[in-house]
Design an enzyme around this catalytic site. Structure first.
Site, short mmCIF file in Angstrom:
data_model
loop_
_atom_site.label_atom_id
_atom_site.label_comp_id
_atom_site.label_asym_id
_atom_site.label_seq_id
_atom_site.Cartn_x
_atom_site.Cartn_y
_atom_site.Cartn_z
N ASP A 1 2.41 1.98 3.31
CA ASP A 1 3.38 1.02 3.87
C ASP A 1 4.79 1.44 3.50
O ASP A 1 5.73 1.25 4.26
CB ASP A 1 3.20 -0.40 3.31
CG ASP A 1 1.80 -0.93 3.44
OD1 ASP A 1 1.13 -0.58 4.40
OD2 ASP A 1 1.40 -1.71 2.55
N HIS B 1 0.89 -1.16 0.00
CA HIS B 1 0.00 0.00 0.00
C HIS B 1 0.93 1.21 0.00
O HIS B 1 2.00 1.17 0.63
CB HIS B 1 -0.84 0.10 1.27
CG HIS B 1 -1.72 -1.09 1.56
ND1 HIS B 1 -1.26 -2.21 2.17
CD2 HIS B 1 -3.04 -1.27 1.34
CE1 HIS B 1 -2.26 -3.06 2.32
NE2 HIS B 1 -3.35 -2.52 1.82
C1 XUL Z 1 -7.26 -6.81 4.24
C2 XUL Z 1 -6.46 -7.16 3.05
C3 XUL Z 1 -5.65 -6.07 2.45
C4 XUL Z 1 -5.55 -6.15 0.97
C5 XUL Z 1 -4.85 -4.98 0.34
O1 XUL Z 1 -8.04 -7.83 4.70
O2 XUL Z 1 -6.46 -8.29 2.63
O3 XUL Z 1 -4.40 -6.08 3.04
O4 XUL Z 1 -4.89 -7.31 0.58
O5 XUL Z 1 -5.41 -3.77 0.68
#
Ligand code: XUL
Ligand code: CO
Length: 440
Positions: A103, A100
């Site tokens: 992150d 993300h």
């Molecule tokens: C949350 C989840 C996230 C996604 C990316 O449950 O799986 O981490 O993979 O936003």
């Protein structure tokens, strides 16, 4: 450069008889299995949020693992994280990573300042990719943790929040393109509701589709050639998430004319939360042409939430890899470990033990799935089970030649159906699966 894991060697493949906890028992990256090397078949990825940032904080206690990477200053820490991540990937022979935006680099106040700091970390990732050959599997935007997203991002009642999310996603797509990523994920973090008493569900879903359309158009305009994914999840953090499961998401995509632009990123634990098996979600995606990528993890049958455990269930891994192979294998997607070590597994070594456990489970899954397909007994059974559709009245129905009146005439003439009702043979088939796994 600092070596963060000086006591961890590059993890070797030692085979199933090895008792070395820092060795692979099933994952031999360059071994050819099912016509391609295991690294090409499995396309393992490291998740930046869990591995580099997750310190074990939960609702009942503070973190147990040190994920500061020796740096107090957020900007210096972000760079140290990149070095540590590339060291982990190198030592584990993992070729891809996923992040993300936040992150990689946190928020610093204004969006302009946040973006400027983010750019520096992206540039550093690019340099490291060029030096090592590691690649970005997918990027995404963290549009759910900041308080501004308390009521959702693309589905917020506030147009200002929608605009802010769009700005954030625009930047995250740019970074994905900059790093040559082959995917961009939408996971609907808070895109759902807590109560319909305060919710205009129709407007929220229309707006989500508007945001996705803008993202696709913008991504394509700046040269993004990879896949856009939606990652279904039925609940958590909201009580009801709009991207409930694969079938629901396919309906949404078709309604808004987005079905040519998106594929699925299927997460095992999300399937469990939707009361489906992991294989079911993969099958729905495959059957409808939406198979894309996988978030590999597992839940706990006795806990009703998203525990994001490293996957060690061999049955699930075999049936997952069976679906992946039947879908033709990964193209732009891969197996991202959206998984974290338990809060009590807090040492640096635990990062490696966790990944080895998950990677070996899927390597075993791949080997067994190839054998299952080569063995052919299960596929043949399914084929035979539906053989009444290959000729006679079955073929006429499929070819659109039979009317209701024709079928009535046929049923009246034929009388009670007994001869074509074969046994489902579930136990025999489960025993074939066991035999293949036990004798691998
Ligand atoms: C949350 C989840 C996230 C996604 C990316 O449950 O799986 O981490 O993979 O936003
Ligand atoms: Co996920």
């Amino acid at each position: 450069m600092t070596e963060f894991f000086a006591n961890i060697p590059k993890i070797p493949y030692e085979g199933p008889k090895s008792t070395n906890p820092l060795a692979f028992k099933y994952y031999d990256p360059d071994a050819v299995v099912g016509g391609k090397t295991m690294r090409e078949q499995l396309k393992f990825a490291l998740s930046w949020w869990h591995t580099m940032g997750g310190d074990g904080t939960d609702m009942f206690g503070v973190g147990t693992a040190d994920k500061t990477w020796g740096q107090k200053d957020p900007a210096a820490r972000a760079i140290a994280k990149v070095d540590a991540a590339f060291e982990i990937m190198d030592k584990l022979s993992i070729d891809y990573y996923c992040y993300h935006d936040r992150d990689l680099s946190p928020e610093y106040g204004s969006l302009a300042e946040t973006n400027a700091e983010f750019d520096k970390v992206v540039a550093y990732c690019r340099k490291k990719q060029e030096e090592t050959g590691k690649k970005l599997l997918w990027g995404t935007a963290k549009c759910f943790d900041h308080p501004r997203y308390m009521h959702g991002a693309g589905t917020s009642p506030s147009a200002d929040v929608f605009a802010y999310a769009a700005a954030q996603i625009k930047k995250a797509i740019e970074s994905t393109v900059e790093l040559g990523g082959s995917g961009y994920v939408f996971w609907g973090g808070r895109e759902g509701y807590e109560t319909l008493l305060n919710t205009n569900m129709a407007l929220e879903q229309d707006n989500m589709a508007r945001l996705m359309r803008m993202a696709v158009d913008y991504g394509r305009s700046i040269g993004f050639k990879g896949d856009f994914y939606i990652e279904p999840k039925p609940k958590e953090p909201t009580k009801h998430q709009y991207d409930f499961d694969t079938a629901t998401v396919i309906g949404f995509l078709r309604k808004y004319g987005l079905d040519k632009d998106f594929k699925m990123n299927i997460e095992a634990n999300h399937a469990t939360l939707a009361q489906h098996t992991f294989q079911h979600e993969l099958r729905v995606a495959r059957d409808n042409g939406f198979f894309g990528s996988i978030d590999a993890n597992q839940g706990d049958a006795l806990l009703g939430w998203d525990t994001d455990q490293f996957p060690t269930n061999a049955y699930d891994a075999v049936l997952c890899m069976y679906e992946v192979l039947k879908a033709g294998g990964f193209t732009n997607g891969g197996l991202n470990f959206d998984a974290k070590a338990r809060r009590g597994s807090f040492t640096p070594e635990d990062i490696f033990y966790s990944y080895i456990a998950g990677m070996d489970t899927f390597a075993f899954g791949l080997r067994a799935a190839v054998k299952l397909i080569e063995d052919g007994r299960i596929d043949k059974f399914v084929e035979d089970r539906y053989s009444s559709w290959n000729s006679g009245i079955g073929k006429d129905i499929i070819d659109g030649k039979a009317t209701m009146a024709d079928l009535e005439k046929y049923a009246l003439e034929k009388g009670e159906v007994t001869d074509s009702l074969g046994s489902g043979r579930q136990e025999m088939l489960e025993s074939i699966l066991n035999q293949i796994m036990f004798t691998l």
